[in-house]
Motif scaffolding. Structure first.
Motif, PDB file in Angstrom:
ATOM      1  N   UNK A  18      20.958  58.372  43.003  1.00 21.14           N
ATOM      2  CA  UNK A  18      20.574  57.218  42.587  1.00 21.14           C
ATOM      3  C   UNK A  18      19.325  57.080  41.874  1.00 21.14           C
ATOM      4  N   UNK A  19      18.941  58.361  40.819  1.00 19.37           N
ATOM      5  CA  UNK A  19      17.799  58.690  40.701  1.00 19.37           C
ATOM      6  C   UNK A  19      17.689  59.048  39.300  1.00 19.37           C
ATOM      7  N   UNK A  20      18.768  59.214  39.413  1.00 21.88           N
ATOM      8  CA  UNK A  20      19.491  59.713  38.108  1.00 21.88           C
ATOM      9  C   UNK A  20      19.537  58.668  36.600  1.00 21.88           C
ATOM     10  N   UNK A  21      19.400  57.234  36.455  1.00 22.82           N
ATOM     11  CA  UNK A  21      19.567  56.655  35.478  1.00 22.82           C
ATOM     12  C   UNK A  21      17.961  55.902  35.355  1.00 22.82           C
ATOM     13  N   UNK A  29      23.485  56.908  32.402  1.00 24.41           N
ATOM     14  CA  UNK A  29      23.304  55.516  31.878  1.00 24.41           C
ATOM     15  C   UNK A  29      22.938  54.186  33.034  1.00 24.41           C
ATOM     16  N   UNK A  30      22.357  52.801  33.625  1.00 28.10           N
ATOM     17  CA  UNK A  30      22.632  52.620  34.669  1.00 28.10           C
ATOM     18  C   UNK A  30      24.196  52.888  35.465  1.00 28.10           C
ATOM     19  N   UNK A  31      25.163  52.015  34.247  1.00 23.11           N
ATOM     20  CA  UNK A  31      26.610  51.825  34.400  1.00 23.11           C
ATOM     21  C   UNK A  31      27.452  53.004  35.281  1.00 23.11           C
ATOM     22  N   UNK A  32      27.020  53.921  34.661  1.00 22.06           N
ATOM     23  CA  UNK A  32      27.681  55.311  34.708  1.00 22.06           C
ATOM     24  C   UNK A  32      27.259  55.779  35.774  1.00 22.06           C
TER      25      UNK A  32
END
Length: 258
Positions: free
Chosen positions: A235-238, A244-247
């Motif tokens: 969850x912290x990737x974006x 990206x938040x979408x991905x």
């Protein structure tokens, strides 16, 4: 630059903490050091704090405004901005560190502290609670017990995350033919990333740890013990600008189906 941080009984991280005396002559007086906070907590049931707030994995929560008593505080300590910028989850209480390294409790680590095994900068005492970091634990205790049986993911995996992030951002600005090729490349990258993370999920479900390591130094950066910790890690990737938040939402939805 250093500031005051609090780990609460619920394992929330507050930083930077601003404390206030709200009862002295009906004035609001800031408290600027830990000793003064402890002194006031001894005299008052609760005192007022304002702070940024994070969960134990470094995920940002709503800002904190409210009263906290000594019974609500697990640890109160100074921390510098550089430590927090590296990784909020790198700071652990001894009980948390014991779970990561496979000890039954924090007593083994406390004994190591008493014997002077830790350098002064590697540990901090916050009231009755000690805190440490991954680097310190690895220097004193070495690799995690039975590490060869755990799943190790090296942080160069993040380079694929960042490549996908850049290509996803650029996608809408490309010519149609280039965009089609870009979409295919993005899906290949995404599937590679997903396969790595699925292997992490499978390892955890088999009862193994997932260890994130620095490729160059082989030092441990993070240990993931549970599915919940893995989902927060993803969850912290974006938020870390690695996806990206979408991905990121797509990846989380894919994982919920597994």
């Amino acid at each position: 630059m250093s500031g005051i941080s609090i780990i609460t009984i619920e394992n929330r991280r507050l930083y930077p903490v601003k404390a206030y005396d709200t009862e002295e002559n009906n004035e609001i007086t800031p408290i600027i050091d830990i000793d003064s906070i402890y002194d006031l907590l001894n005299r008052r049931e609760k005192i007022f704090f304002i702070s940024n707030q994070y969960d134990q994995y470094g995920r940002e929560l709503d800002n904190f405004y409210g009263y906290i008593g000594s019974e609500d505080i697990k640890a109160l300590f100074y921390v510098n901005d550089e430590e927090l910028d590296r990784n909020l989850s790198a700071i652990m209480t001894l009980s948390e560190a014991a779970k990561k390294w496979g000890f039954s409790d924090g007593s083994t680590i406390r004994k190591a502290i008493e014997r002077g095994k830790f350098e002064r900068h590697e540990i901090k005492q916050a009231g009755d609670i000690w805190i440490t970091t991954y680097d310190a634990m690895e220097r004193v205790f070495g690799k995690i017990k039975n590490e060869e049986n755990e799943l190790i993911i090296y942080d160069d995996f993040e380079s694929n995350l960042y490549r996908l992030f850049l290509k996803d951002v650029q996608r809408d600005y490309l010519r149609e033919k280039v965009r089609e090729r870009n979409l295919k490349e993005n899906e290949i990258l995404y599937n590679n990333i997903r396969e790595v993370l699925i292997s992490a999920l499978v390892a955890i479900r088999k009862g193994n740890k997932v260890i994130i390591k620095n490729k160059r130094s082989n030092k441990t950066k993070q240990v993931i013990n549970t599915e919940r910790e893995l989902f927060v890690f993803i969850e912290l990737f974006s938020r870390r600008n690695l996806m990206t938040e979408l991905r990121n939402n797509q990846l989380l939805e894919d994982f919920k189906k597994i």
